[in-house]
Write a protein that holds these residues in place. Structure first.
Motif, PDB file in Angstrom:
ATOM      1  N   LEU A  49       0.823  -1.195   0.000  1.00 55.65           N
ATOM      2  CA  LEU A  49       0.000   0.000   0.000  1.00 55.65           C
ATOM      3  C   LEU A  49       0.866   1.257   0.000  1.00 55.65           C
ATOM      4  O   LEU A  49       0.613   2.200  -0.749  1.00 55.65           O
ATOM      5  CB  LEU A  49      -0.903  -0.011   1.238  1.00 55.65           C
ATOM      6  N   ASP A  52       2.113   1.559  -3.520  1.00 63.34           N
ATOM      7  CA  ASP A  52       1.089   1.941  -4.486  1.00 63.34           C
ATOM      8  C   ASP A  52       0.665   3.392  -4.300  1.00 63.34           C
ATOM      9  O   ASP A  52       0.419   4.110  -5.262  1.00 63.34           O
ATOM     10  CB  ASP A  52      -0.149   1.041  -4.339  1.00 63.34           C
ATOM     11  N   MET A  53       0.601   3.833  -3.058  1.00 63.85           N
ATOM     12  CA  MET A  53       0.189   5.202  -2.792  1.00 63.85           C
ATOM     13  C   MET A  53       1.206   6.188  -3.326  1.00 63.85           C
ATOM     14  O   MET A  53       0.855   7.206  -3.913  1.00 63.85           O
ATOM     15  CB  MET A  53       0.011   5.447  -1.281  1.00 63.85           C
ATOM     16  N   SER A  54       2.476   5.880  -3.112  1.00 63.96           N
ATOM     17  CA  SER A  54       3.461   6.853  -3.582  1.00 63.96           C
ATOM     18  C   SER A  54       3.587   6.808  -5.096  1.00 63.96           C
ATOM     19  O   SER A  54       4.146   7.716  -5.690  1.00 63.96           O
ATOM     20  CB  SER A  54       4.812   6.669  -2.901  1.00 63.96           C
ATOM     21  N   LEU A  56       0.928   6.883  -7.020  1.00 63.52           N
ATOM     22  CA  LEU A  56      -0.209   7.584  -7.615  1.00 63.52           C
ATOM     23  C   LEU A  56       0.284   8.825  -8.346  1.00 63.52           C
ATOM     24  O   LEU A  56       1.084   9.582  -7.808  1.00 63.52           O
ATOM     25  CB  LEU A  56      -1.212   7.995  -6.536  1.00 63.52           C
ATOM     26  N   ALA A  59      -1.820  15.074 -10.055  1.00 59.91           N
ATOM     27  CA  ALA A  59      -2.751  15.724 -10.973  1.00 59.91           C
ATOM     28  C   ALA A  59      -2.284  17.143 -11.266  1.00 59.91           C
ATOM     29  O   ALA A  59      -1.886  17.875 -10.361  1.00 59.91           O
ATOM     30  CB  ALA A  59      -4.145  15.762 -10.354  1.00 59.91           C
TER      31      ALA A  59
ATOM     32  N   TYR B  54      -7.479  17.380  -5.326  1.00 62.48           N
ATOM     33  CA  TYR B  54      -7.910  16.286  -6.201  1.00 62.48           C
ATOM     34  C   TYR B  54      -7.933  14.955  -5.459  1.00 62.48           C
ATOM     35  O   TYR B  54      -8.875  14.176  -5.568  1.00 62.48           O
ATOM     36  CB  TYR B  54      -6.979  16.188  -7.411  1.00 62.48           C
ATOM     37  N   ARG B  55      -6.899  14.714  -4.698  1.00 59.66           N
ATOM     38  CA  ARG B  55      -6.825  13.436  -3.986  1.00 59.66           C
ATOM     39  C   ARG B  55      -7.871  13.377  -2.875  1.00 59.66           C
ATOM     40  O   ARG B  55      -8.333  12.309  -2.505  1.00 59.66           O
ATOM     41  CB  ARG B  55      -5.417  13.225  -3.390  1.00 59.66           C
ATOM     42  N   ARG B 145      -5.535  -1.357 -10.261  1.00 62.27           N
ATOM     43  CA  ARG B 145      -5.155  -1.215  -8.870  1.00 62.27           C
ATOM     44  C   ARG B 145      -5.199   0.256  -8.491  1.00 62.27           C
ATOM     45  O   ARG B 145      -5.663   0.610  -7.419  1.00 62.27           O
ATOM     46  CB  ARG B 145      -3.742  -1.756  -8.628  1.00 62.27           C
ATOM     47  N   GLN B 146      -4.744   1.090  -9.390  1.00 63.65           N
ATOM     48  CA  GLN B 146      -4.733   2.516  -9.097  1.00 63.65           C
ATOM     49  C   GLN B 146      -6.151   3.035  -8.912  1.00 63.65           C
ATOM     50  O   GLN B 146      -6.438   3.741  -7.951  1.00 63.65           O
ATOM     51  CB  GLN B 146      -4.031   3.270 -10.226  1.00 63.65           C
ATOM     52  N   LEU B 149      -7.604   1.768  -5.744  1.00 64.12           N
ATOM     53  CA  LEU B 149      -6.993   2.456  -4.621  1.00 64.12           C
ATOM     54  C   LEU B 149      -7.610   3.836  -4.452  1.00 64.12           C
ATOM     55  O   LEU B 149      -7.933   4.265  -3.342  1.00 64.12           O
ATOM     56  CB  LEU B 149      -5.478   2.561  -4.840  1.00 64.12           C
ATOM     57  N   GLU B 150      -7.796   4.538  -5.566  1.00 69.53           N
ATOM     58  CA  GLU B 150      -8.390   5.876  -5.500  1.00 69.53           C
ATOM     59  C   GLU B 150      -9.795   5.817  -4.931  1.00 69.53           C
ATOM     60  O   GLU B 150     -10.180   6.644  -4.105  1.00 69.53           O
ATOM     61  CB  GLU B 150      -8.394   6.525  -6.894  1.00 69.53           C
ATOM     62  N   ILE B 153      -9.648   5.284  -1.219  1.00 65.97           N
ATOM     63  CA  ILE B 153      -9.346   6.512  -0.478  1.00 65.97           C
ATOM     64  C   ILE B 153     -10.623   7.328  -0.314  1.00 65.97           C
ATOM     65  O   ILE B 153     -10.894   7.881   0.755  1.00 65.97           O
ATOM     66  CB  ILE B 153      -8.264   7.340  -1.205  1.00 65.97           C
ATOM     67  N   VAL B 164      -4.401  10.485   5.104  1.00 67.19           N
ATOM     68  CA  VAL B 164      -3.807   9.597   4.101  1.00 67.19           C
ATOM     69  C   VAL B 164      -3.264  10.412   2.932  1.00 67.19           C
ATOM     70  O   VAL B 164      -2.148  10.193   2.461  1.00 67.19           O
ATOM     71  CB  VAL B 164      -4.844   8.564   3.606  1.00 67.19           C
ATOM     72  N   HIS B 168       0.625  10.257   2.324  1.00 65.53           N
ATOM     73  CA  HIS B 168       1.064   9.391   1.226  1.00 65.53           C
ATOM     74  C   HIS B 168       1.148  10.068  -0.125  1.00 65.53           C
ATOM     75  O   HIS B 168       1.952   9.684  -0.947  1.00 65.53           O
ATOM     76  CB  HIS B 168       0.144   8.168   1.133  1.00 65.53           C
ATOM     77  N   THR B 169       0.294  11.072  -0.374  1.00 64.09           N
ATOM     78  CA  THR B 169       0.413  11.676  -1.702  1.00 64.09           C
ATOM     79  C   THR B 169       1.139  13.011  -1.664  1.00 64.09           C
ATOM     80  O   THR B 169       1.732  13.422  -2.635  1.00 64.09           O
ATOM     81  CB  THR B 169      -0.955  11.875  -2.393  1.00 64.09           C
ATOM     82  N   LEU B 199      -7.879   0.625   4.348  1.00 59.37           N
ATOM     83  CA  LEU B 199      -7.601   0.544   2.916  1.00 59.37           C
ATOM     84  C   LEU B 199      -7.214  -0.875   2.543  1.00 59.37           C
ATOM     85  O   LEU B 199      -7.619  -1.400   1.498  1.00 59.37           O
ATOM     86  CB  LEU B 199      -6.476   1.514   2.540  1.00 59.37           C
TER      87      LEU B 199
END
Lengths: 330, 217
Positions: A49, A52-54, A56, A59, B54-55, B145-146, B149-150, B153, B164, B168-169, B199
């Motif tokens: 996880l 995968d999160m990093s 993403l 945007a 956005y996230r 998967r992406q 995952l989105e 979230i 999160v 993470h982002t 998650l």
């Protein structure tokens, strides 16, 4: 943590993965995972996880996002009645694009120049757009008689042909001269006719520089019947604060490799002026670049001098002139 | 990670002196009504603010509105920015609040959405929206998967979602998230841990789809 159960494992799984548990706690977690398939699966899934999160994607804001923000702000301002003494703000608004651009390029140039030329005037408003011009602070009379070739700090520029390193080149101590540059292993020649105190841009596409942290330049320059060759190692990057005193040991290597290493470590340019090629092994003990290079090379009959242009290593007979703080005219 | 904490401290305390002074000057000028200076600040932070929006919102259009509103709010509240936190932290707090306000507004309206309404208080029961799991033969592993995952979230309660996204982002450290959410760091850590477990629950059945034998769905 003794007798770790699944609940405790879950509670601490993030800390465990991030490596912030004590060694005893981490061992207890690992032991529990060894014996518990569910927790083992959980741990693996959460590790994935993190990955995968990093991964993403980021945007991008839509086109004109910023312009829309400014427009919204201006609408807000209009809603508040502006008194006559607030008119200067309106003026700023009208010219914001021009001011914005000048600030963006001007400040970058100011930082670069002020690092090199401590005596120069530092008024950013004086700087013209750096792109394509020899923008620089006002010239100062130079007492130096010996011809010198100067290079500025490396800036990254966006040009129409793609990203490039921008290095300003200028001559002092002579009315005119020529210079030819080669970058790294590239066979391309950059030729300049130089006039005293007039900077010209040496623009090296990033692709040519090979993405290395140090640009190696081979320069052949001539003035007043004298020919000089030198190798210059320019570190790439903004004037980050690298420690002036460092300790390290480099392997046995050529002079050129050592110069490149030193340039990168200290963020200072290193020039080898007609220095014979030989193998060296450099170390430093809480020393500045100047100190360690002097310690290694002075006994070999080389002079090591420091100037705003960086460190110059040359045979002792041709000692470089003292700090020439002359600057080119715009 | 320990590195993130270090990176945060470095960013806050020892970001290049020139950069900090430059930014201070822009903030000062913006405070006095200089829109050109604020334009520079927007330039600097638009990507982070937009991506956060956005996230958090899961929608490009909503993100646009949220991010723009965040900057307008920042402009209007510059006088109350005292500089005891980093400007970026202050901005993150604003975009978070704009997002939460937006959520409150949406809940107040009778609103049909694919997601069940979430309570701000995460101890309340939440019903998760079931997405029709795609058959194994249709899965382009990375992309799916992406997307999953989105969606996962988006199914988190607001506070967990904020954390999160920030961690993470946006790559923020626990310390900074604690500042942004005004919660003790221990609370941030444990809530983030819980969010990750949630998650993981969401993704678990699908993970098996990728690795196990084909099964009819």
């Amino acid at each position: 943590m003794q007798d770790l159960d699944c609940e405790k494992f879950e509670e601490h799984v993030s800390d465990y993965i991030e490596g912030t548990l004590s060694p005893q706690q981490a061992t207890a977690m690992a032991e529990h995972a060894r014996g518990c398939a569910d927790c083992r699966r959980d741990e693996a899934a959460i590790r994935s996880l993190y990955r995968d999160m990093s991964a993403l994607p980021t945007a991008e804001p839509p086109l004109y996002f910023r312009e829309n923000v400014i427009a919204a702000i201006e609408r807000e301002q209009q809603n508040q009645k502006l008194a006559w003494w607030q008119l200067p703000q309106q003026w700023t608004r009208l010219t914001r694009t021009a001011v914005g651009t000048a600030l963006a390029t001007g400040v970058v140039a100011a930082v670069a120049w002020s690092v090199l030329l401590p005596h120069s005037s530092q008024n950013p408003a004086q700087k013209a757009d750096v792109l394509g011009t020899s923008a620089s602070p006002t010239a100062m009379a130079s007492p130096v008689a010996v011809p010198q070739l100067h290079l500025s700090r490396v800036l990254t520029m966006s040009s129409t042909d793609g990203p490039a390193y921008d290095i300003q080149v200028w001559l002092t101590g002579a009315d005119a001269g020529t210079a030819r540059f080669r970058v790294g292993d590239d066979t391309r020649d950059y030729r300049f006719n130089l006039q005293q105190n007039q900077a010209q841009p040496l623009r090296v596409p990033l692709s040519v520089a090979g993405g290395k942290p140090v640009i190696a330049l081979d320069v052949a320059w001539a003035t007043g019947g004298e020919n000089h060759t030198r190798r210059i190692f320019l570190p790439v990057g903004t004037a980050k604060t690298l420690p002036t005193q460092q300790s390290f040991g480099l392997p046995d290597q050529t002079m050129a490799q050592a110069a490149s290493d030193i340039a990168q470590r200290y963020g200072v340019s290193v020039t080898l002026d007609d220095v014979p090629e030989k193998r060296v092994q450099i170390n430093a003990r809480q020393e500045t670049a100047l100190e360690t290079l002097t310690r290694h090379f002075a006994p070999e009959g080389l002079s090591v001098t420091s100037s705003p242009d960086g460190i110059v290593i040359a045979p002792q007979a041709q000692v470089a002139s003292e700090t020439s703080v002359a600057t080119p005219t715009p | 990670m320990a590195e993130q904490a270090r990176a945060f401290r470095e960013r806050v305390s020892a970001a290049s002196v020139e950069e900090k002074t430059q930014e201070q000057a822009l903030i000062e000028r913006s405070r006095r009504g200089d829109v050109a200076a604020f334009d520079q600040l927007v330039r600097r932070y638009e990507r982070s603010v937009f991506n956060t929006a956005y996230r958090l919102s899961g929608s490009y259009d909503d993100a646009s509105d949220i991010a723009q509103e965040a900057f307008v709010r920042a402009w209007n509240n510059l006088k109350s920015f005292r500089g005891d936190s980093a400007f970026s932290t202050w901005l993150y707090r604003i975009v978070t609040n704009v997002f939460l306000d937006d959520r409150k507004r949406k809940k107040a309206r009778p609103h049909r959405s694919l997601e069940e309404e979430m309570d701000l208080d995460e101890s309340s029961v939440q019903r998760q929206f079931q997405d029709p799991a795609p058959g194994p033969s249709q899965i382009a592993e990375g992309e799916e998967r992406q997307k999953i995952l989105e969606q996962a979230i988006q199914s988190l309660p607001d506070t967990q979602r904020v954390m999160v996204v920030m961690y993470h982002t946006q790559g923020l450290a626990y310390e900074e998230i604690a500042e942004i959410t005004n919660l003790p760091m221990g609370t941030v850590k444990s809530r983030l841990n819980r969010a990750r477990l949630a998650l993981r629950e969401r993704l678990a059945p699908l993970a098996e789809l990728f690795t196990g034998p084909e099964s009819p769905i």
